[in-house]
Motif scaffolding. Structure first.
Motif, PDB file in Angstrom:
ATOM      1  N   ILE A 160       0.893  -1.071   0.276  1.00  0.00           N
ATOM      2  CA  ILE A 160      -0.008  -0.072  -0.145  1.00  0.00           C
ATOM      3  C   ILE A 160       0.687   1.348  -0.174  1.00  0.00           C
ATOM      4  O   ILE A 160       0.631   1.907  -0.484  1.00  0.00           O
ATOM      5  CB  ILE A 160      -0.795   0.212   1.426  1.00  0.00           C
ATOM      6  N   PHE A 161       1.982   0.622   0.845  1.00  0.00           N
ATOM      7  CA  PHE A 161       2.937   2.476   0.437  1.00  0.00           C
ATOM      8  C   PHE A 161       3.594   2.257  -0.986  1.00  0.00           C
ATOM      9  O   PHE A 161       3.329   3.545  -0.358  1.00  0.00           O
ATOM     10  CB  PHE A 161       3.621   2.174   1.616  1.00  0.00           C
ATOM     11  N   GLY A 162       3.954   1.612  -1.336  1.00  0.00           N
ATOM     12  CA  GLY A 162       3.948   1.869  -2.667  1.00  0.00           C
ATOM     13  C   GLY A 162       3.312   1.789  -3.284  1.00  0.00           C
ATOM     14  O   GLY A 162       3.939   3.098  -4.112  1.00  0.00           O
ATOM     15  N   LEU A 163       1.923   1.273  -3.464  1.00  0.00           N
ATOM     16  CA  LEU A 163       1.078   2.811  -3.929  1.00  0.00           C
ATOM     17  C   LEU A 163       1.374   4.010  -4.208  1.00  0.00           C
ATOM     18  O   LEU A 163       0.703   4.639  -5.290  1.00  0.00           O
ATOM     19  CB  LEU A 163      -0.600   1.733  -3.793  1.00  0.00           C
ATOM     20  N   TRP A 164       1.255   4.652  -2.774  1.00  0.00           N
ATOM     21  CA  TRP A 164       1.066   5.790  -2.243  1.00  0.00           C
ATOM     22  C   TRP A 164       1.835   6.337  -2.476  1.00  0.00           C
ATOM     23  O   TRP A 164       1.641   7.389  -3.796  1.00  0.00           O
ATOM     24  CB  TRP A 164       0.862   5.973  -0.872  1.00  0.00           C
ATOM     25  N   MET A 165       2.992   5.484  -2.983  1.00  0.00           N
ATOM     26  CA  MET A 165       4.963   6.427  -3.568  1.00  0.00           C
ATOM     27  C   MET A 165       4.637   6.359  -5.387  1.00  0.00           C
ATOM     28  O   MET A 165       4.619   7.477  -5.449  1.00  0.00           O
ATOM     29  CB  MET A 165       6.445   5.848  -2.982  1.00  0.00           C
ATOM     30  N   TRP A 166       4.088   5.054  -5.394  1.00  0.00           N
ATOM     31  CA  TRP A 166       4.142   5.538  -7.105  1.00  0.00           C
ATOM     32  C   TRP A 166       2.803   7.067  -7.156  1.00  0.00           C
ATOM     33  O   TRP A 166       2.514   7.440  -8.268  1.00  0.00           O
ATOM     34  CB  TRP A 166       3.048   4.122  -7.701  1.00  0.00           C
TER      35      TRP A 166
END
Length: 184
Positions: A160-166
Motif C-alpha cells: 500500500i505504501f508503494g501504491l501511495w508512493m507511485w
C-alpha cells in the motif's frame, strides 16, 4: 520594531490535511456508527474473500471449501485452515488507501482510474494472503501466527505504501507545460 512573519503553510498541505480529516470523519461516522453496526458489508466482503481464495486454491489442485458461517472458515484437505474475520477483510485498508489518494493533490482524471486499480490490487493481495495462510497452516502450522501478524502485515502495508508512493511521485504530479522554441 520590525515584525517577522512566519511562512504560511503551503496551500496543498492544508488542503490535504483538511480533506484527509474530512475523509476520516466520514469513515468514522459512516462505518463505525452505521456500517459496522449493520454488519452486512463486512459479512459480504469476508464471504467473498473466502470464496475467491478457496476457488484460487482449488485451481491449484487443493481440496478447499469455504463455510457459509458469519465468519467464514476455509477448510483445506478436510482440516480447518483459516477463518476470514471481519477485522482482517481489508475494508479499513481500502478506505485508508482511497482516502489518501482522494485527499492528495492530483488530477481527478487519474484518480478515477488509480483508486479502483489500487483497491483491486489490495483486494487481490488479500486473496493471495488468505491462500498463503491456508497453505501455511497446512504445511507449517507452527508458523501461522507469526506470518499472519508480521510477515503478511508487512507485505500488505509495504504494498500500500508503494501504491501511495507511485501516486505521490509519478501520477499526482502534473507534467510541466512545454514551451515550443522555434529557431528562426
Amino acid at each position: 520594531m520590525s515584525r517577522s512573519s512566519s511562512p504560511a503553510a503551503p496551500a496543498p498541505l492544508v488542503r490535504f490535511a483538511v480533506l484527509a480529516g474530512a475523509f476520516y470523519l466520514l469513515w468514522f461516522f459512516g462505518y463505525e456508527h452505521y456500517l459496522a453496526a449493520d454488519g452486512r458489508l463486512d459479512v459480504a466482503l469476508s464471504h467473498n474473500l473466502a470464496s475467491v481464495s478457496a476457488a484460487g486454491l482449488r485451481l491449484l489442485g487443493y481440496a478447499v471449501t469455504a463455510s457459509a458461517d458469519a465468519r467464514p472458515l476455509l477448510t483445506l484437505q478436510g482440516q480447518p485452515a483459516v477463518i476470514v474475520g471481519h477485522e482482517c477483510n481489508g475494508l479499513v485498508l481500502y478506505a485508508l488507501f482511497g482516502g489518501f489518494v482522494l485527499a492528495f493533490p492530483g488530477p481527478w482524471r487519474r484518480k478515477l482510474w488509480f483508486v479502483p486499480l489500487g483497491l483491486f490490487l489490495i483486494y487481490a493481495l488479500n486473496v493471495l494472503r488468505i491462500m498463503a495462510l491456508c497453505l501455511n497452516n497446512y504445511y507449517s502450522h507452527q508458523t501461522v501466527d507469526f506470518n499472519h501478524h508480521y510477515t503478511f502485515t508487512a507485505i500488505v502495508y509495504a504494498s500500500i505504501f508503494g501504491l501511495w508512493m507511485w501516486w505521490a511521485t509519478r501520477l499526482a504530479t502534473r507534467p510541466a507545460p512545454t514551451t515550443a522554441v522555434y529557431a528562426a
